[in-house]
Design a protein around this motif. Sequence first.
Motif, PDB file in Angstrom:
ATOM      1  N   LEU A 129       2.938   5.474   6.701  1.00  7.21           N
ATOM      2  CA  LEU A 129       2.221   6.965   5.516  1.00  7.21           C
ATOM      3  C   LEU A 129       1.679   7.384   5.745  1.00  7.21           C
ATOM      4  O   LEU A 129       2.348   8.556   4.948  1.00  7.21           O
ATOM      5  N   HIS A 165       1.131  -1.016   0.070  1.00  6.66           N
ATOM      6  CA  HIS A 165      -0.144  -0.249   0.008  1.00  6.66           C
ATOM      7  C   HIS A 165       0.569   1.604   0.080  1.00  6.66           C
ATOM      8  O   HIS A 165       0.969   2.800  -0.708  1.00  6.66           O
ATOM      9  N   ARG A 166       2.055   1.520   0.534  1.00  4.25           N
ATOM     10  CA  ARG A 166       2.852   2.615   0.778  1.00  4.25           C
ATOM     11  C   ARG A 166       3.692   2.494  -0.652  1.00  4.25           C
ATOM     12  O   ARG A 166       3.491   3.788  -0.696  1.00  4.25           O
ATOM     13  N   TYR A 168      10.589   3.049   2.252  1.00 13.58           N
ATOM     14  CA  TYR A 168       9.099   3.222   2.801  1.00 13.58           C
ATOM     15  C   TYR A 168       8.972   2.206   4.300  1.00 13.58           C
ATOM     16  O   TYR A 168       7.852   1.849   4.385  1.00 13.58           O
ATOM     17  N   ARG A 222       3.079   6.586  -7.035  1.00 12.32           N
ATOM     18  CA  ARG A 222       2.674   7.347  -7.925  1.00 12.32           C
ATOM     19  C   ARG A 222       2.518   9.176  -7.187  1.00 12.32           C
ATOM     20  O   ARG A 222       3.560  10.244  -8.131  1.00 12.32           O
ATOM     21  N   ALA A 223       2.950   9.176  -6.113  1.00 13.56           N
ATOM     22  CA  ALA A 223       3.807  10.436  -5.400  1.00 13.56           C
ATOM     23  C   ALA A 223       5.231  11.161  -6.418  1.00 13.56           C
ATOM     24  O   ALA A 223       5.000  12.269  -6.810  1.00 13.56           O
ATOM     25  N   ASN A 282       2.341   2.128  -3.738  1.00 13.33           N
ATOM     26  CA  ASN A 282       1.420   2.272  -4.534  1.00 13.33           C
ATOM     27  C   ASN A 282       1.382   3.478  -4.457  1.00 13.33           C
ATOM     28  O   ASN A 282       1.633   4.465  -5.266  1.00 13.33           O
ATOM     29  N   TYR A 283       1.371   4.203  -2.941  1.00 16.85           N
ATOM     30  CA  TYR A 283       1.390   5.527  -2.454  1.00 16.85           C
ATOM     31  C   TYR A 283       2.499   6.877  -3.334  1.00 16.85           C
ATOM     32  O   TYR A 283       2.633   7.209  -4.465  1.00 16.85           O
ATOM     33  N   ILE A 284       3.935   6.283  -2.562  1.00 21.52           N
ATOM     34  CA  ILE A 284       5.564   6.923  -2.933  1.00 21.52           C
ATOM     35  C   ILE A 284       5.314   7.265  -3.726  1.00 21.52           C
ATOM     36  O   ILE A 284       5.792   7.750  -5.133  1.00 21.52           O
ATOM     37  N   LYS A 334       3.702  11.015   4.010  1.00 21.73           N
ATOM     38  CA  LYS A 334       2.604  12.137   2.741  1.00 21.73           C
ATOM     39  C   LYS A 334       3.719  13.276   3.300  1.00 21.73           C
ATOM     40  O   LYS A 334       3.798  14.234   2.679  1.00 21.73           O
TER      41      LYS A 334
END
Length: 346
Positions: A327, A254-255, A323, A261-262, A257-259, A331
Amino acid sequence: PWHIREAAIYSLEQGRTHYTSNLGLPELRAAICRYVQKHFGVAYDHRSEVIITVGVSEAIDLVLRAVINPGDEVLYHEPCYVSYAPSVVMAHGVAVAVPTRAEENFRLTAEALKEKITDRSKVLMLNFPCNPTGATQTREELEKIARLCIEHDLIVLTDEIYSELTYDGAEHVSIASLPGMRERTVFLHGFSKAFAMTGFRIGYACAPAPLTDAMMKIHQYAILCANTMAQDAAIEALEHGMKDVEAMRREYEHRRNYIVRAFNDLGLECFQPLGAFYVFPKIASSGLSSREFSLSLLEKKKVACVPGTAFGPSGEGFLRCCYATSLDQIKEAVVRIGEFLAEVKK
């Protein structure tokens, strides 16, 4: 996880403060053999083919000192973990880097490896999933690499410490499981990553008995044995820790995927790694070197990343970001990196 810490506490309370066998607790070695056969498809004899070490770092040092002579060449893919080349040098070997490319998601190709093999080549070091890139290897490419190792009679050190942490359904294949490779491979693993036991310092090496015996001759004088209470905790991890591993793996995914994309949204090109808990974004567009970027980011925004060059010259233009934190922290770091990039471009 608490039940692993509790096992260490119980071990201390029971007065298990003695030395173990130089090879490690027989119960732990047997548990490791069951685990490796189940998850990696390779069978070892716990009586003569497993040694418990103080982390994988000690295992790497033992293997290199046991198998190479002065002047022997040790091949490794780059960017790579920071200790590989220095460990080779301290064992009087010659470290030979095989650069990997972002365009190929930092996978090691048999073609690139072949170009670096010489008559002095003795050992190939592998680390997949990889620190710092998160790269993984396909079965097809590993089979090609295995054929090269057999053809050139190379000993393989495969550091698979991140093997439980793969994403998007990626298959993890150990090169030790491929035909003709068990007898020439030292399989390295430990408890720091998947079981979150970094401070326990427990690793292990599985290898044919002659190699294990050679490593033990060094280990028994340099270290004697790994910490007894940590070994007891490792047994608990192997026997009852897989639910915790899977929960952590899902959270890391999950982390990730976020980082990823960011970073891409910020204009820092970043491929989506299939393993470990690192991303390796390209920061060349900032106009700064990897070292300049990381130091300036730390000084101005208090965000700590590692310059790609820490992992070899081919890491220039990249940054390693971990990561393995909350989360919310990730962020906040992304916000600060965005502010930093805006200031750099002014």
